[in-house]
Each structure stands twice: as C-alpha cells, then as structure tokens.
Design an enzyme around this catalytic site. Sequence first.
Site, PDB file in Angstrom:
ATOM      1  N   SER A 146       0.848  -1.195   0.000  1.00 26.05           N
ATOM      2  CA  SER A 146       0.000   0.000   0.000  1.00 26.05           C
ATOM      3  C   SER A 146       0.881   1.240   0.000  1.00 26.05           C
ATOM      4  O   SER A 146       1.968   1.239   0.603  1.00 26.05           O
ATOM      5  CB  SER A 146      -0.874  -0.002   1.251  1.00 26.05           C
ATOM      6  OG  SER A 146      -1.455   1.267   1.439  1.00 26.05           O
ATOM      7  N   TYR A 161      -1.004  -0.537  10.438  1.00 27.39           N
ATOM      8  CA  TYR A 161      -1.135  -0.849   9.002  1.00 27.39           C
ATOM      9  C   TYR A 161       0.047  -0.276   8.225  1.00 27.39           C
ATOM     10  O   TYR A 161       0.664  -0.945   7.402  1.00 27.39           O
ATOM     11  CB  TYR A 161      -2.450  -0.281   8.481  1.00 27.39           C
ATOM     12  CG  TYR A 161      -2.763  -0.664   7.053  1.00 27.39           C
ATOM     13  CD1 TYR A 161      -3.174  -1.955   6.733  1.00 27.39           C
ATOM     14  CD2 TYR A 161      -2.652   0.268   6.022  1.00 27.39           C
ATOM     15  CE1 TYR A 161      -3.476  -2.309   5.422  1.00 27.39           C
ATOM     16  CE2 TYR A 161      -2.954  -0.075   4.708  1.00 27.39           C
ATOM     17  CZ  TYR A 161      -3.362  -1.370   4.414  1.00 27.39           C
ATOM     18  OH  TYR A 161      -3.656  -1.718   3.112  1.00 27.39           O
TER      19      TYR A 161
HETATM   20  N1  LIG Z   1      -8.859  -1.642  -0.686  1.00 29.24           N
HETATM   21  C1  LIG Z   1      -7.882  -0.744  -0.749  1.00 29.24           C
HETATM   22  O1  LIG Z   1      -8.123   0.452  -0.966  1.00 29.24           O
HETATM   23  C2  LIG Z   1      -6.448  -1.175  -0.562  1.00 29.24           C
HETATM   24  C3  LIG Z   1      -5.444  -0.215  -0.743  1.00 29.24           C
HETATM   25  C4  LIG Z   1      -4.117  -0.584  -0.609  1.00 29.24           C
HETATM   26  C5  LIG Z   1      -3.806  -1.898  -0.308  1.00 29.24           C
HETATM   27  N2  LIG Z   1      -4.781  -2.822  -0.110  1.00 29.24           N
HETATM   28  C6  LIG Z   1      -4.382  -4.201   0.219  1.00 29.24           C
HETATM   29  O2  LIG Z   1      -5.007  -5.107  -0.662  1.00 29.24           O
HETATM   30  C7  LIG Z   1      -5.193  -6.372  -0.016  1.00 29.24           C
HETATM   31  C8  LIG Z   1      -6.645  -6.810  -0.165  1.00 29.24           C
HETATM   32  O3  LIG Z   1      -7.458  -5.810   0.412  1.00 29.24           O
HETATM   33  P1  LIG Z   1      -9.036  -5.695   0.207  1.00 29.24           P
HETATM   34  O4  LIG Z   1      -9.331  -4.268   0.069  1.00 29.24           O
HETATM   35  O5  LIG Z   1      -9.514  -6.659  -0.816  1.00 29.24           O
HETATM   36  O6  LIG Z   1      -9.500  -6.134   1.672  1.00 29.24           O
HETATM   37  P2  LIG Z   1     -10.744  -6.951   2.217  1.00 29.24           P
HETATM   38  O7  LIG Z   1     -11.936  -6.766   1.351  1.00 29.24           O
HETATM   39  O8  LIG Z   1     -10.830  -6.607   3.669  1.00 29.24           O
HETATM   40  O9  LIG Z   1     -10.256  -8.480   2.069  1.00 29.24           O
HETATM   41  C9  LIG Z   1      -9.179  -8.954   2.832  1.00 29.24           C
HETATM   42  C10 LIG Z   1      -8.993 -10.415   2.528  1.00 29.24           C
HETATM   43  O10 LIG Z   1      -7.893 -10.901   3.329  1.00 29.24           O
HETATM   44  C11 LIG Z   1      -8.339 -12.070   3.989  1.00 29.24           C
HETATM   45  N3  LIG Z   1      -7.589 -12.357   5.218  1.00 29.24           N
HETATM   46  C12 LIG Z   1      -7.419 -11.586   6.310  1.00 29.24           C
HETATM   47  N4  LIG Z   1      -6.691 -12.250   7.228  1.00 29.24           N
HETATM   48  C13 LIG Z   1      -6.397 -13.462   6.707  1.00 29.24           C
HETATM   49  C14 LIG Z   1      -5.676 -14.593   7.144  1.00 29.24           C
HETATM   50  N5  LIG Z   1      -5.123 -14.637   8.357  1.00 29.24           N
HETATM   51  N6  LIG Z   1      -5.539 -15.652   6.326  1.00 29.24           N
HETATM   52  C15 LIG Z   1      -6.102 -15.648   5.094  1.00 29.24           C
HETATM   53  N7  LIG Z   1      -6.815 -14.618   4.619  1.00 29.24           N
HETATM   54  C16 LIG Z   1      -6.958 -13.549   5.417  1.00 29.24           C
HETATM   55  C17 LIG Z   1      -9.828 -11.813   4.274  1.00 29.24           C
HETATM   56  O11 LIG Z   1     -10.475 -13.015   4.632  1.00 29.24           O
HETATM   57  P3  LIG Z   1     -11.873 -12.991   5.482  1.00 29.24           P
HETATM   58  O12 LIG Z   1     -12.975 -12.757   4.499  1.00 29.24           O
HETATM   59  O13 LIG Z   1     -11.913 -14.364   6.111  1.00 29.24           O
HETATM   60  O14 LIG Z   1     -11.761 -11.886   6.497  1.00 29.24           O
HETATM   61  C18 LIG Z   1     -10.227 -11.263   2.912  1.00 29.24           C
HETATM   62  O15 LIG Z   1     -10.372 -12.304   1.988  1.00 29.24           O
HETATM   63  C19 LIG Z   1      -4.756  -6.171   1.428  1.00 29.24           C
HETATM   64  O16 LIG Z   1      -3.449  -6.653   1.604  1.00 29.24           O
HETATM   65  C20 LIG Z   1      -4.795  -4.665   1.598  1.00 29.24           C
HETATM   66  O17 LIG Z   1      -3.925  -4.211   2.610  1.00 29.24           O
HETATM   67  C21 LIG Z   1      -6.108  -2.490  -0.230  1.00 29.24           C
END
Ligand SMILES: NC(=O)c1ccc[n+]([C@@H]2O[C@H](COP(=O)([O-])OP(=O)(O)OC[C@H]3O[C@@H](n4cnc5c(N)ncnc54)[C@H](OP(=O)(O)O)[C@@H]3O)[C@@H](O)[C@H]2O)c1
Length: 238
Positions: A146, A161
């Site tokens: 990120s 984070y």
């Molecule tokens: N969305 C943004 O704007 C943004 C920006 C920058 C970076 N990111 C990064 O992109 C990635 C995905 O984010 P997202 O926005 O798609 O988030 P999200 O909708 O909250 O999804 C997170 C995913 O990670 C899984 N997870 C969490 N802990 C876990 C564990 N211990 N083992 C296996 N899976 C686990 C969750 O599973 P559950 O469903 O079981 O909770 C879910 O599938 C993350 O690394 C985040 O930091 C996102």
Amino acid sequence: MSTNKKVAVVTGGNRGLGLEASRQLAKQGYQLILTSRDETKGNSAAIKLQNEGLDVISQPLDVTSDESSQKLAEFINKEFGKLDVLVNNAGIYIDAQVGGNSIFDAKIDTLKQTLETNVYGVMRVTQALVPLMKKQNYGRIVNVSSGMGQLHDMGGGSPAYRISKTALNAVTRIFASELQGTNILVNSVCPGWVKTDMGGANAPRTLEQGVDTIVWLATLDDSDATGGFFRDRQPIDW
Ligand SMILES: NC(=O)c1ccc[n+]([C@@H]2O[C@H](COP(=O)([O-])OP(=O)(O)OC[C@H]3O[C@@H](n4cnc5c(N)ncnc54)[C@H](OP(=O)(O)O)[C@@H]3O)[C@@H](O)[C@H]2O)c1
C-alpha cells in the site's frame, strides 16, 4: 488434477481484491487456486467463478498458520507438482477498529496482530510455496502492499497498518535479492484506493482498476522487474 496451464495461488481470495485478482488471472488462462481462511466462504467464491466458466478451485489457507501453509504446499505438490504465481493479497487493517488510529494511542497488540497477517503471513506462505517455483525455475510473486507504507511521504495515523506495509516492502526486497539469478520475480504493488470492505464505499477505484497492476506483475515476462514497487504499472518510491 494435473494441468498444462500455469498454476496460480491467491491468498484472501474469497472477497475484495483477492477475488477479483483470481477472476482476472483465471480469465487469462491460469489454473486458479483461490484460498480462504474460511473454507465455506472460499468454496462459495470458487463456485461463483466456476459458474462464470473459469478454472478455479478453492483451498483453505490461514496465512497466520504454519500448518495451514504447509498443507497448501503439500496439496499443490501432489495435484500439480509446481506453482507459477503467488499473489500475497490477504491483509488486515484494524487500527481504527481498535481505537488506536494515532500512534500515541496504538496498542502494541494491534501492531503484533497486524504484522502476523500482513508481514509474517507473507513470509510464511512464500517460504512454503517457493520450493514449488524453484523446481521449474519460474515464478511470479506479487505482494499486495500500500502507498500507506511508503517512507517517501509517510503520514500520521494507522500506525500498525503503515508499519506492516513498510515492512512488507522490505520482505519483497529481501526475497527478490535472495532469488536473484533465478526466474522467480518478486514485486510489491499498491492497488490504489479501491472499493472493497477494507477500502470502503468512498474509494474512487473499481476492483478491475485495483487488480490491473497485480495481474500485470503476476504475468511479467522473463527478465522483467524484480524487487520493485509499482502502482498503475509504473515504479513508485519506497
Ligand atoms: N482496498 C484498498 O483500498 C487497498 C489499498 C491498498 C492496499 N490494499 C491491500 O489489498 C489487499 C486486499 O485488500 P481488500 O481491500 O480486498 O480487503 P478486504 O476486502 O478486507 O479483504 C481482505 C482479505 O484478506 C483475507 N484475510 C485476512 N486475514 C487473513 C488470514 N489470516 N488468512 C487468510 N486470509 C486472510 C480476508 O479473509 P476474510 O474474508 O476471512 O476476512 C479477505 O479475503 C490487502 O493486503 C490490503 O492491505 C487495499
């Protein structure tokens, strides 16, 4: 279940960016192993993609568990004998939830929990799966980081984070360095601010926009970048 296709693993594949990255890679012809810490959610996400005509199976993976990571490696070895792509996407962002959005209020436990998933989780899963890439001297590893982890313009707030993503970028550099001379490329990506459960409804980017650079890094040609940090297919500052 052997395949002529390239085999890809996405962590946290049941929703958000992980689900969309799984969809887009499968659309490009990859045999997709969609992983999820909750088996039921993983199965229903995989069925959804199968119903779109995509070659997707689901496997359980909790990135905080050594045993779960090893089991996944054994499954892939037995079924496919190799791995081509690993997208380390699973992540948590819990600073605000636990009331420690300022570093002055942050609990060390919040930091520990966040690092366990966002940093140690990536190390653990990568350590378990890289042998399946080394076997064929091919691999593409994409660590979903990120801009909040960029030292270059580090701001206040969300300390757990931010620190986790800065550390994740170090993990990317170290793996890339130790894999120099192999055809296993390791990069970090910032997807931008994307509409997901984590990003929230106000985020300007769609899932498709968010995964574009993830998929691009997962499909790099030989001799392309390694040890880099990218957004919108362009290198960005650490
Ligand atoms: N969305 C943004 O704007 C943004 C920006 C920058 C970076 N990111 C990064 O992109 C990635 C995905 O984010 P997202 O926005 O798609 O988030 P999200 O909708 O909250 O999804 C997170 C995913 O990670 C899984 N997870 C969490 N802990 C876990 C564990 N211990 N083992 C296996 N899976 C686990 C969750 O599973 P559950 O469903 O079981 O909770 C879910 O599938 C993350 O690394 C985040 O930091 C996102």
